[in-house]
Design a protein around this motif. Structure first.
Motif, PDB file in Angstrom:
ATOM      1  N   ALA A  73       1.210  -1.356  -0.054  1.00 54.12           N
ATOM      2  CA  ALA A  73      -0.130   0.117  -0.008  1.00 54.12           C
ATOM      3  C   ALA A  73       1.023   1.152   0.142  1.00 54.12           C
ATOM      4  CB  ALA A  73      -0.466  -0.098   0.949  1.00 54.12           C
ATOM      5  N   PHE A  74       2.083   1.175   0.606  1.00 55.67           N
ATOM      6  CA  PHE A  74       3.626   2.806   0.987  1.00 55.67           C
ATOM      7  C   PHE A  74       3.497   2.528  -0.550  1.00 55.67           C
ATOM      8  CE2 PHE A  74       7.090   3.914   0.982  1.00 55.67           C
ATOM      9  CZ  PHE A  74       6.470   5.243   1.786  1.00 55.67           C
ATOM     10  N   ALA A  75       3.605   1.667  -1.405  1.00 55.60           N
ATOM     11  CA  ALA A  75       4.093   1.481  -2.124  1.00 55.60           C
ATOM     12  C   ALA A  75       3.405   2.193  -3.893  1.00 55.60           C
ATOM     13  CB  ALA A  75       5.083   0.731  -3.194  1.00 55.60           C
ATOM     14  N   LEU A  76       2.322   1.661  -3.247  1.00 60.72           N
ATOM     15  CA  LEU A  76       1.283   2.552  -4.752  1.00 60.72           C
ATOM     16  C   LEU A  76       0.950   3.913  -4.319  1.00 60.72           C
ATOM     17  CD1 LEU A  76      -0.927  -1.034  -4.558  1.00 60.72           C
ATOM     18  CD2 LEU A  76       0.478   0.259  -6.568  1.00 60.72           C
ATOM     19  N   LEU A  77       0.830   4.337  -2.763  1.00 63.05           N
ATOM     20  CA  LEU A  77       0.270   5.448  -2.572  1.00 63.05           C
ATOM     21  C   LEU A  77       1.216   6.261  -2.992  1.00 63.05           C
ATOM     22  CD1 LEU A  77      -1.252   4.845   0.715  1.00 63.05           C
ATOM     23  CD2 LEU A  77      -3.080   6.152  -1.583  1.00 63.05           C
ATOM     24  N   LEU A  78       2.471   6.121  -2.264  1.00 63.35           N
ATOM     25  CA  LEU A  78       4.347   6.613  -2.428  1.00 63.35           C
ATOM     26  C   LEU A  78       4.201   7.423  -4.261  1.00 63.35           C
ATOM     27  CD1 LEU A  78       6.580   8.216  -0.997  1.00 63.35           C
ATOM     28  CD2 LEU A  78       7.585   6.246  -2.318  1.00 63.35           C
ATOM     29  N   ALA A  79       4.107   5.953  -5.389  1.00 61.66           N
ATOM     30  CA  ALA A  79       3.969   6.292  -6.626  1.00 61.66           C
ATOM     31  C   ALA A  79       2.987   7.627  -7.206  1.00 61.66           C
ATOM     32  CB  ALA A  79       3.715   5.196  -7.425  1.00 61.66           C
ATOM     33  N   VAL A  80       1.632   6.936  -6.927  1.00 59.87           N
ATOM     34  CA  VAL A  80       0.150   7.952  -6.946  1.00 59.87           C
ATOM     35  C   VAL A  80       0.393   9.427  -6.348  1.00 59.87           C
ATOM     36  CG1 VAL A  80      -2.193   8.120  -7.545  1.00 59.87           C
ATOM     37  CG2 VAL A  80      -1.281   5.538  -7.746  1.00 59.87           C
ATOM     38  N   GLY A  81       1.041   9.640  -5.565  1.00 59.00           N
ATOM     39  CA  GLY A  81       0.785  11.101  -4.222  1.00 59.00           C
ATOM     40  C   GLY A  81       1.655  11.493  -5.057  1.00 59.00           C
ATOM     41  N   GLY A  82       3.345  10.932  -4.924  1.00 59.62           N
ATOM     42  CA  GLY A  82       4.300  11.267  -5.367  1.00 59.62           C
ATOM     43  C   GLY A  82       4.508  12.120  -7.110  1.00 59.62           C
ATOM     44  N   ARG A  83       3.182  11.427  -7.476  1.00 51.36           N
ATOM     45  CA  ARG A  83       3.419  12.245  -8.883  1.00 51.36           C
ATOM     46  C   ARG A  83       2.887  12.735  -9.653  1.00 51.36           C
ATOM     47  NH1 ARG A  83      -0.175  11.293 -13.370  1.00 51.36           N
ATOM     48  NH2 ARG A  83       0.865  11.178 -15.905  1.00 51.36           N
ATOM     49  N   MET A  84       1.745  12.828  -8.182  1.00 50.60           N
ATOM     50  CA  MET A  84       0.557  13.912  -8.057  1.00 50.60           C
ATOM     51  C   MET A  84       1.204  15.146  -7.773  1.00 50.60           C
ATOM     52  SD  MET A  84      -2.849  12.128  -6.679  1.00 50.60           S
ATOM     53  CE  MET A  84      -3.902  14.073  -6.633  1.00 50.60           C
ATOM     54  N   ALA A 110      -5.220   1.851  -9.281  1.00 50.96           N
ATOM     55  CA  ALA A 110      -4.088   2.045  -8.287  1.00 50.96           C
ATOM     56  C   ALA A 110      -5.178   2.449  -7.179  1.00 50.96           C
ATOM     57  CB  ALA A 110      -3.158   2.406  -9.327  1.00 50.96           C
ATOM     58  N   THR A 111      -4.744   3.992  -7.525  1.00 55.29           N
ATOM     59  CA  THR A 111      -5.224   4.953  -5.854  1.00 55.29           C
ATOM     60  C   THR A 111      -6.202   3.619  -5.553  1.00 55.29           C
ATOM     61  OG1 THR A 111      -5.302   7.103  -8.022  1.00 55.29           O
ATOM     62  CG2 THR A 111      -6.072   6.647  -5.427  1.00 55.29           C
ATOM     63  N   ALA A 112      -7.382   3.333  -5.908  1.00 52.61           N
ATOM     64  CA  ALA A 112      -8.370   2.596  -5.288  1.00 52.61           C
ATOM     65  C   ALA A 112      -7.909   1.509  -4.687  1.00 52.61           C
ATOM     66  CB  ALA A 112     -10.506   2.299  -6.400  1.00 52.61           C
ATOM     67  N   MET A 113      -6.742   0.760  -5.070  1.00 47.44           N
ATOM     68  CA  MET A 113      -6.441  -0.353  -4.447  1.00 47.44           C
ATOM     69  C   MET A 113      -5.130  -0.236  -3.445  1.00 47.44           C
ATOM     70  SD  MET A 113      -4.229  -3.462  -6.581  1.00 47.44           S
ATOM     71  CE  MET A 113      -3.536  -2.638  -8.247  1.00 47.44           C
ATOM     72  N   ALA A 114      -4.845   0.948  -3.795  1.00 51.24           N
ATOM     73  CA  ALA A 114      -3.316   1.199  -2.141  1.00 51.24           C
ATOM     74  C   ALA A 114      -4.968   1.935  -1.744  1.00 51.24           C
ATOM     75  CB  ALA A 114      -2.951   2.566  -2.576  1.00 51.24           C
ATOM     76  N   THR A 115      -5.761   2.721  -1.689  1.00 49.79           N
ATOM     77  CA  THR A 115      -6.560   2.916  -0.423  1.00 49.79           C
ATOM     78  C   THR A 115      -7.324   1.875   0.463  1.00 49.79           C
ATOM     79  OG1 THR A 115      -8.364   3.424  -1.941  1.00 49.79           O
ATOM     80  CG2 THR A 115      -6.662   5.308  -1.360  1.00 49.79           C
ATOM     81  N   SER A 116      -7.902   0.586  -0.645  1.00 49.14           N
ATOM     82  CA  SER A 116      -8.404  -0.151   0.080  1.00 49.14           C
ATOM     83  C   SER A 116      -7.792  -1.154   1.229  1.00 49.14           C
ATOM     84  CB  SER A 116      -9.376  -0.714  -1.201  1.00 49.14           C
ATOM     85  OG  SER A 116      -8.645  -1.897  -2.624  1.00 49.14           O
ATOM     86  N   ILE A 117      -5.696  -1.947   0.849  1.00 47.71           N
ATOM     87  CA  ILE A 117      -5.581  -2.484   1.236  1.00 47.71           C
ATOM     88  C   ILE A 117      -5.949  -2.028   3.199  1.00 47.71           C
ATOM     89  CG2 ILE A 117      -2.446  -2.961   2.045  1.00 47.71           C
ATOM     90  CD1 ILE A 117      -3.126  -3.412  -0.679  1.00 47.71           C
ATOM     91  N   GLY A 171      -2.062  14.697  -3.236  1.00 47.96           N
ATOM     92  CA  GLY A 171      -0.539  13.036  -3.816  1.00 47.96           C
ATOM     93  C   GLY A 171      -0.436  14.093  -1.774  1.00 47.96           C
ATOM     94  N   LEU A 172       0.616  14.784  -0.989  1.00 44.18           N
ATOM     95  CA  LEU A 172       0.392  14.877  -0.111  1.00 44.18           C
ATOM     96  C   LEU A 172      -0.252  13.578   0.725  1.00 44.18           C
ATOM     97  CD1 LEU A 172       2.221  18.184   1.051  1.00 44.18           C
ATOM     98  CD2 LEU A 172       3.423  16.149   0.810  1.00 44.18           C
ATOM     99  N   CYS A 173      -1.274  13.821   0.689  1.00 42.67           N
ATOM    100  CA  CYS A 173      -2.327  12.942   1.749  1.00 42.67           C
ATOM    101  C   CYS A 173      -1.657  11.584   0.888  1.00 42.67           C
ATOM    102  CB  CYS A 173      -3.730  13.551   1.348  1.00 42.67           C
ATOM    103  SG  CYS A 173      -4.091  15.572   2.081  1.00 42.67           S
ATOM    104  N   LEU A 174      -2.154  11.387  -0.056  1.00 45.53           N
ATOM    105  CA  LEU A 174      -2.214   9.594  -0.455  1.00 45.53           C
ATOM    106  C   LEU A 174      -0.363   9.878   0.439  1.00 45.53           C
ATOM    107  CD1 LEU A 174      -3.037   9.763  -4.564  1.00 45.53           C
ATOM    108  CD2 LEU A 174      -3.889   9.281  -2.184  1.00 45.53           C
ATOM    109  N   VAL A 175       0.973  10.914   0.098  1.00 45.91           N
ATOM    110  CA  VAL A 175       1.672   9.904   0.156  1.00 45.91           C
ATOM    111  C   VAL A 175       1.887   9.694   2.426  1.00 45.91           C
ATOM    112  CG1 VAL A 175       3.890  10.473   1.377  1.00 45.91           C
ATOM    113  CG2 VAL A 175       3.303  10.860  -1.272  1.00 45.91           C
ATOM    114  N   ALA A 176       0.953  10.890   2.904  1.00 46.28           N
ATOM    115  CA  ALA A 176       0.794  10.793   4.034  1.00 46.28           C
ATOM    116  C   ALA A 176      -0.258   9.759   4.501  1.00 46.28           C
ATOM    117  CB  ALA A 176       0.029  11.495   5.024  1.00 46.28           C
ATOM    118  N   ILE A 177      -1.323   9.231   3.576  1.00 48.12           N
ATOM    119  CA  ILE A 177      -1.446   8.278   4.230  1.00 48.12           C
ATOM    120  C   ILE A 177      -0.923   6.747   4.267  1.00 48.12           C
ATOM    121  CG2 ILE A 177      -3.640   6.121   3.128  1.00 48.12           C
ATOM    122  CD1 ILE A 177      -5.073   8.805   2.952  1.00 48.12           C
ATOM    123  N   GLY A 178      -0.083   6.218   3.535  1.00 48.31           N
ATOM    124  CA  GLY A 178       0.940   4.904   3.522  1.00 48.31           C
ATOM    125  C   GLY A 178       2.420   5.403   4.512  1.00 48.31           C
ATOM    126  N   VAL A 179       2.235   6.841   4.746  1.00 45.51           N
ATOM    127  CA  VAL A 179       3.623   6.653   6.369  1.00 45.51           C
ATOM    128  C   VAL A 179       2.587   6.112   7.304  1.00 45.51           C
ATOM    129  CG1 VAL A 179       4.500   8.185   7.199  1.00 45.51           C
ATOM    130  CG2 VAL A 179       4.645   8.281   5.070  1.00 45.51           C
TER     131      VAL A 179
END
Length: 189
Positions: A73-84, A110-117, A171-179
């Motif tokens: 989940a962290f890797a997916l969220l980092l990739a999508v959030g970092g790109r944003m 990818a985003t839906a999968m990462a947030t549903s882990i 994007g930062l919110c997605l990375v923060a969710i991963g962290v």
């Protein structure tokens, strides 16, 4: 346990999807209700399916998945959030170029999968909880749909006001969710 417990579980699992939907909505040019519903359908279906997968995994190989689910989940969220974040900072070569009206299928998946882990991890434990499992899983999907729909529509209003900063914050919110997931799994402590 009661329906209130199932609802509380559904709302807590949909919080990540709500935050992600704010970023997804801000990255679009005035998303219409149809696009908001499309995004919400992706998130709702993934969030509905994740506990089912987790339930099946819990009966078979739950211990193995639990050891790495947060890293995936962290890797997916980092990739999508970092790109944003990158796209918000870099901007377009042509600053007047319009924002897209829709997100691509792969980005939404990818985003839906990462947030549903996290819902998958909850699914692993559903068999051991005193809950009505089918009702709980349906509530998770429907609440996530509603939260995501509202997130995209809120971003429709807030996005133009904040401009590129809305996409960057999303994007930062997605990375923060991963962290946050890494902290919850004791990686840093």
């Amino acid at each position: 346990m009661t329906i209130a417990t199932s609802l509380a579980l559904a709302f807590s699992l949909s919080a990540d999807a709500f935050a992600a939907s704010l970023g997804k909505g801000a990255a679009l040019h005035k998303p219409r209700l149809g696009e908001a519903a499309r995004i919400a359908a992706y998130f709702g279906l993934f969030e509905l399916g994740a506990p089912l997968i987790g339930l099946a995994l819990g009966y078979t190989i739950g211990g193995y998945i639990e050891a790495v689910d947060h890293w995936i989940a962290f890797a997916l969220l980092l990739a999508v959030g970092g790109r944003m974040c990158y796209l918000a900072i870099a901007g377009n070569e042509d600053e007047d170029a319009p924002k897209p009206k829709r997100h691509g299928r792969l980005v939404l998946m990818a985003t839906a999968m990462a947030t549903s882990i996290d819902a998958t991890a909850v699914g692993v434990t559903l068999a051991y909880m005193d809950l009505h499992i089918p009702m709980t899983i349906l509530l998770i999907g429907f609440v996530t749909f509603g939260m995501t729909l509202s997130g995209v529509l809120i971003a429709r209003v807030v996005g133009p006001i904040l401009g590129r900063w809305a996409e960057f914050i999303g994007g930062l919110c997605l990375v923060a969710i991963g962290v946050k997931l890494l902290f919850e799994h004791g990686v840093f402590g």
